[in-house]
Design a protein around this motif. Structure first.
Motif, PDB file in Angstrom:
ATOM      1  N   LYS A 184       0.839  -1.199   0.000  1.00  0.00           N
ATOM      2  CA  LYS A 184       0.000   0.000   0.000  1.00  0.00           C
ATOM      3  C   LYS A 184       0.876   1.253   0.000  1.00  0.00           C
ATOM      4  O   LYS A 184       1.846   1.340   0.748  1.00  0.00           O
ATOM      5  N   SER A 185       0.505   2.217  -0.828  1.00  0.00           N
ATOM      6  CA  SER A 185       1.270   3.457  -0.927  1.00  0.00           C
ATOM      7  C   SER A 185       0.409   4.658  -0.562  1.00  0.00           C
ATOM      8  O   SER A 185      -0.834   4.591  -0.606  1.00  0.00           O
ATOM      9  N   ILE A 186       1.075   5.747  -0.224  1.00  0.00           N
ATOM     10  CA  ILE A 186       0.349   6.983   0.089  1.00  0.00           C
ATOM     11  C   ILE A 186      -0.388   7.477  -1.153  1.00  0.00           C
ATOM     12  O   ILE A 186      -1.538   7.932  -1.074  1.00  0.00           O
ATOM     13  N   GLU A 187       0.274   7.377  -2.297  1.00  0.00           N
ATOM     14  CA  GLU A 187      -0.372   7.791  -3.547  1.00  0.00           C
ATOM     15  C   GLU A 187      -1.628   6.955  -3.813  1.00  0.00           C
ATOM     16  O   GLU A 187      -2.659   7.492  -4.242  1.00  0.00           O
ATOM     17  N   GLY A 188      -1.516   5.654  -3.559  1.00  0.00           N
ATOM     18  CA  GLY A 188      -2.683   4.797  -3.730  1.00  0.00           C
ATOM     19  C   GLY A 188      -3.797   5.167  -2.775  1.00  0.00           C
ATOM     20  O   GLY A 188      -4.975   5.164  -3.151  1.00  0.00           O
ATOM     21  N   GLY A 189      -3.434   5.490  -1.535  1.00  0.00           N
ATOM     22  CA  GLY A 189      -4.432   5.898  -0.557  1.00  0.00           C
ATOM     23  C   GLY A 189      -5.166   7.154  -0.997  1.00  0.00           C
ATOM     24  O   GLY A 189      -6.399   7.252  -0.875  1.00  0.00           O
ATOM     25  N   ILE A 190      -4.415   8.129  -1.524  1.00  0.00           N
ATOM     26  CA  ILE A 190      -5.044   9.358  -2.022  1.00  0.00           C
ATOM     27  C   ILE A 190      -5.967   9.035  -3.195  1.00  0.00           C
ATOM     28  O   ILE A 190      -7.084   9.563  -3.298  1.00  0.00           O
ATOM     29  N   GLY A 191      -5.498   8.136  -4.067  1.00  0.00           N
ATOM     30  CA  GLY A 191      -6.336   7.722  -5.196  1.00  0.00           C
ATOM     31  C   GLY A 191      -7.618   7.059  -4.736  1.00  0.00           C
ATOM     32  O   GLY A 191      -8.683   7.263  -5.331  1.00  0.00           O
ATOM     33  N   GLY A 192      -7.524   6.269  -3.665  1.00  0.00           N
ATOM     34  CA  GLY A 192      -8.706   5.617  -3.122  1.00  0.00           C
ATOM     35  C   GLY A 192      -9.706   6.607  -2.562  1.00  0.00           C
ATOM     36  O   GLY A 192     -10.923   6.473  -2.761  1.00  0.00           O
ATOM     37  N   VAL A 193      -9.203   7.631  -1.867  1.00  0.00           N
ATOM     38  CA  VAL A 193     -10.082   8.658  -1.277  1.00  0.00           C
ATOM     39  C   VAL A 193     -10.762   9.472  -2.367  1.00  0.00           C
ATOM     40  O   VAL A 193     -11.987   9.675  -2.350  1.00  0.00           O
ATOM     41  N   VAL A 194      -9.972   9.944  -3.327  1.00  0.00           N
ATOM     42  CA  VAL A 194     -10.530  10.742  -4.430  1.00  0.00           C
ATOM     43  C   VAL A 194     -11.483   9.893  -5.265  1.00  0.00           C
ATOM     44  O   VAL A 194     -12.576  10.339  -5.656  1.00  0.00           O
ATOM     45  N   GLY A 195     -11.087   8.641  -5.531  1.00  0.00           N
ATOM     46  CA  GLY A 195     -11.938   7.754  -6.312  1.00  0.00           C
ATOM     47  C   GLY A 195     -13.269   7.498  -5.640  1.00  0.00           C
ATOM     48  O   GLY A 195     -14.319   7.506  -6.301  1.00  0.00           O
ATOM     49  N   ALA A 196     -13.247   7.278  -4.325  1.00  0.00           N
ATOM     50  CA  ALA A 196     -14.496   7.047  -3.598  1.00  0.00           C
ATOM     51  C   ALA A 196     -15.381   8.279  -3.627  1.00  0.00           C
ATOM     52  O   ALA A 196     -16.611   8.171  -3.774  1.00  0.00           O
ATOM     53  N   ALA A 197     -14.784   9.452  -3.486  1.00  0.00           N
ATOM     54  CA  ALA A 197     -15.560  10.694  -3.539  1.00  0.00           C
ATOM     55  C   ALA A 197     -16.248  10.836  -4.898  1.00  0.00           C
ATOM     56  O   ALA A 197     -17.439  11.183  -4.975  1.00  0.00           O
ATOM     57  N   LEU A 198     -15.522  10.553  -5.978  1.00  0.00           N
ATOM     58  CA  LEU A 198     -16.100  10.632  -7.314  1.00  0.00           C
ATOM     59  C   LEU A 198     -17.183   9.573  -7.517  1.00  0.00           C
ATOM     60  O   LEU A 198     -18.243   9.854  -8.101  1.00  0.00           O
ATOM     61  N   LEU A 199     -16.919   8.361  -7.047  1.00  0.00           N
ATOM     62  CA  LEU A 199     -17.913   7.288  -7.170  1.00  0.00           C
ATOM     63  C   LEU A 199     -19.198   7.647  -6.434  1.00  0.00           C
ATOM     64  O   LEU A 199     -20.305   7.431  -6.947  1.00  0.00           O
ATOM     65  N   PHE A 200     -19.062   8.210  -5.238  1.00  0.00           N
ATOM     66  CA  PHE A 200     -20.241   8.604  -4.460  1.00  0.00           C
ATOM     67  C   PHE A 200     -21.001   9.715  -5.174  1.00  0.00           C
ATOM     68  O   PHE A 200     -22.236   9.718  -5.213  1.00  0.00           O
ATOM     69  N   GLY A 201     -20.265  10.693  -5.720  1.00  0.00           N
ATOM     70  CA  GLY A 201     -20.914  11.792  -6.418  1.00  0.00           C
ATOM     71  C   GLY A 201     -21.675  11.313  -7.644  1.00  0.00           C
ATOM     72  O   GLY A 201     -22.845  11.672  -7.853  1.00  0.00           O
ATOM     73  N   LEU A 202     -21.043  10.487  -8.457  1.00  0.00           N
ATOM     74  CA  LEU A 202     -21.676   9.974  -9.670  1.00  0.00           C
ATOM     75  C   LEU A 202     -22.866   9.073  -9.341  1.00  0.00           C
ATOM     76  O   LEU A 202     -23.931   9.175  -9.973  1.00  0.00           O
ATOM     77  N   TYR A 203     -22.687   8.195  -8.354  1.00  0.00           N
ATOM     78  CA  TYR A 203     -23.753   7.267  -7.991  1.00  0.00           C
ATOM     79  C   TYR A 203     -24.958   8.021  -7.416  1.00  0.00           C
ATOM     80  O   TYR A 203     -26.114   7.679  -7.712  1.00  0.00           O
ATOM     81  N   THR A 204     -24.692   9.040  -6.626  1.00  0.00           N
ATOM     82  CA  THR A 204     -25.782   9.832  -6.050  1.00  0.00           C
ATOM     83  C   THR A 204     -26.541  10.596  -7.131  1.00  0.00           C
ATOM     84  O   THR A 204     -27.772  10.621  -7.147  1.00  0.00           O
ATOM     85  N   TYR A 205     -25.781  11.200  -8.046  1.00  0.00           N
ATOM     86  CA  TYR A 205     -26.392  12.045  -9.072  1.00  0.00           C
ATOM     87  C   TYR A 205     -27.180  11.230 -10.099  1.00  0.00           C
ATOM     88  O   TYR A 205     -28.283  11.611 -10.505  1.00  0.00           O
ATOM     89  N   TYR A 206     -26.624  10.094 -10.507  1.00  0.00           N
ATOM     90  CA  TYR A 206     -27.223   9.335 -11.594  1.00  0.00           C
ATOM     91  C   TYR A 206     -28.125   8.178 -11.140  1.00  0.00           C
ATOM     92  O   TYR A 206     -28.928   7.673 -11.938  1.00  0.00           O
ATOM     93  N   VAL A 207     -28.002   7.764  -9.895  1.00  0.00           N
ATOM     94  CA  VAL A 207     -28.774   6.600  -9.454  1.00  0.00           C
ATOM     95  C   VAL A 207     -29.704   6.921  -8.290  1.00  0.00           C
ATOM     96  O   VAL A 207     -30.920   6.726  -8.383  1.00  0.00           O
ATOM     97  N   ILE A 208     -29.142   7.392  -7.170  1.00  0.00           N
ATOM     98  CA  ILE A 208     -29.952   7.571  -5.965  1.00  0.00           C
ATOM     99  C   ILE A 208     -31.001   8.660  -6.132  1.00  0.00           C
ATOM    100  O   ILE A 208     -32.207   8.424  -5.958  1.00  0.00           O
ATOM    101  N   ASN A 209     -30.578   9.867  -6.470  1.00  0.00           N
ATOM    102  CA  ASN A 209     -31.518  10.984  -6.521  1.00  0.00           C
ATOM    103  C   ASN A 209     -32.605  10.849  -7.596  1.00  0.00           C
ATOM    104  O   ASN A 209     -33.761  11.204  -7.341  1.00  0.00           O
ATOM    105  N   PRO A 210     -32.288  10.330  -8.797  1.00  0.00           N
ATOM    106  CA  PRO A 210     -33.351  10.221  -9.821  1.00  0.00           C
ATOM    107  C   PRO A 210     -34.499   9.290  -9.434  1.00  0.00           C
ATOM    108  O   PRO A 210     -35.626   9.473  -9.905  1.00  0.00           O
ATOM    109  N   VAL A 211     -34.234   8.281  -8.611  1.00  0.00           N
ATOM    110  CA  VAL A 211     -35.296   7.316  -8.295  1.00  0.00           C
ATOM    111  C   VAL A 211     -35.802   7.439  -6.860  1.00  0.00           C
ATOM    112  O   VAL A 211     -36.737   6.734  -6.474  1.00  0.00           O
TER     113      VAL A 211
END
Length: 286
Positions: A184-211
């Motif tokens: 595990k690397s610090i860069e990977g950890g940052i990628g995981g945090v940013v990736g999760a934030a983007l995944l949550f944003g996209l999933y909320t916008y396109y899946v949760i809120n519309p239905v």
């Protein structure tokens, strides 16, 4: 190994999706079984299980309380006619108190069969795996759109882990916790945090809120913050499970899942992410 791990991962994702969609008794039963296996893996790893194939009194107490706890949640949420969060807290507190009392009875009336450290480890492991993992069931059954919201647990655990792996492979140079997880690397950890934030944003916008109904609309910023912090929590859960293995000189918790190890090896981050997402949802959904 990579192919085996990939195929196992695909099967796990498919199984998780199926049980989340089914919900109800099927999800409760599956999570209860997973919890029982995880508890067994932990007791073997930490020495609560002291050799042989027989289940001792401490383990039997943990197994019994796991089944009783999930049964209580299932019956309570099935017949819920009051504030769901208050009901969940009442079931949880009752189970914790009863578990303490039974563990103490086993300790006292079998003395000196068990050491105090074994008793405390057995109780901690009951809270750690079975009780915390139950938050996934509470999310699924506690909200009208619970099937959609439960996916958030996997986005901030397995999703962030995948993002962290990809970024770590491509850009990882600085070790995050070399004594616990050398890859595990610090860069990977940052990628995981940013990736999760983007995944949550996209999933909320396109899946949760519309239905979702109007009362369950989630803002993009709170959702992305929940994903980012959830990814950090998931990483801590992953590293904590690794620390337990290092303390007891074991490589994997088990061999149940090809290419991954045991239940604890695959669900370590999910176990910690589930209660965090539950509490986070209670805040951002009102």
């Amino acid at each position: 190994m990579f192919r085996t791990r990939l195929l196992s991962g695909i099967v796990l994702v498919a199984a998780a999706a199926g049980t989340i969609i089914a919900g109800g008794l099927i999800l409760a039963a599956v999570l209860c079984i997973i919890s029982l296996i995880a508890y067994r893996e932990l007791t073997k790893a930490t020495g609560v299980h002291d050799g042989g194939k027989r289940v001792n009194g401490l383990e039997l107490t943990g197994f019994l309380m796991t089944v009783v706890y999930y049964a209580g949640l299932y019956i309570g949420l099935l017949r819920m006619n009051e504030d769901g969060i208050a009901l969940v807290y009442r079931v949880f507190v009752t189970a914790v108190v009863v578990a303490v009392l039974i563990f103490m009875f086993v300790y006292v009336f079998s003395f000196p069969r068990f050491q105090a450290g074994q008793v405390m480890a057995a109780f901690f492991e009951l809270i750690y795996a079975p009780f915390l993992l139950s938050s996934l069931y509470i999310i699924r059954e506690g909200w009208e759109q619970g099937a959609l919201l439960a996916v958030l647990v996997f986005l901030c655990s397995w999703g962030s882990d995948t993002c962290a792996y990809v970024v770590g492979v491509l850009f990882g140079k600085h070790k995050m916790a070399p004594k616990l997880s050398p890859k595990k690397s610090i860069e990977g950890g940052i990628g995981g945090v940013v990736g999760a934030a983007l995944l949550f944003g996209l999933y909320t916008y396109y899946v949760i809120n519309p239905v979702s109904v109007e009362q369950l609309q989630i803002g993009l910023f709170p959702a992305m913050c929940l994903g980012a912090v959830g990814a950090l929590v998931s990483m801590v859960g992953d590293l904590a499970a690794s620390a337990i293995k290092r303390n007891h000189n074991i490589k994997d918790y088990g061999k149940l899942i090809p290419g991954h190890g045991g239940i604890m090896d695959r669900f370590d981050s999910v176990i910690i992410a589930a209660p965090f997402i539950f509490f986070g949802l209670t805040l951002i959904t009102g």
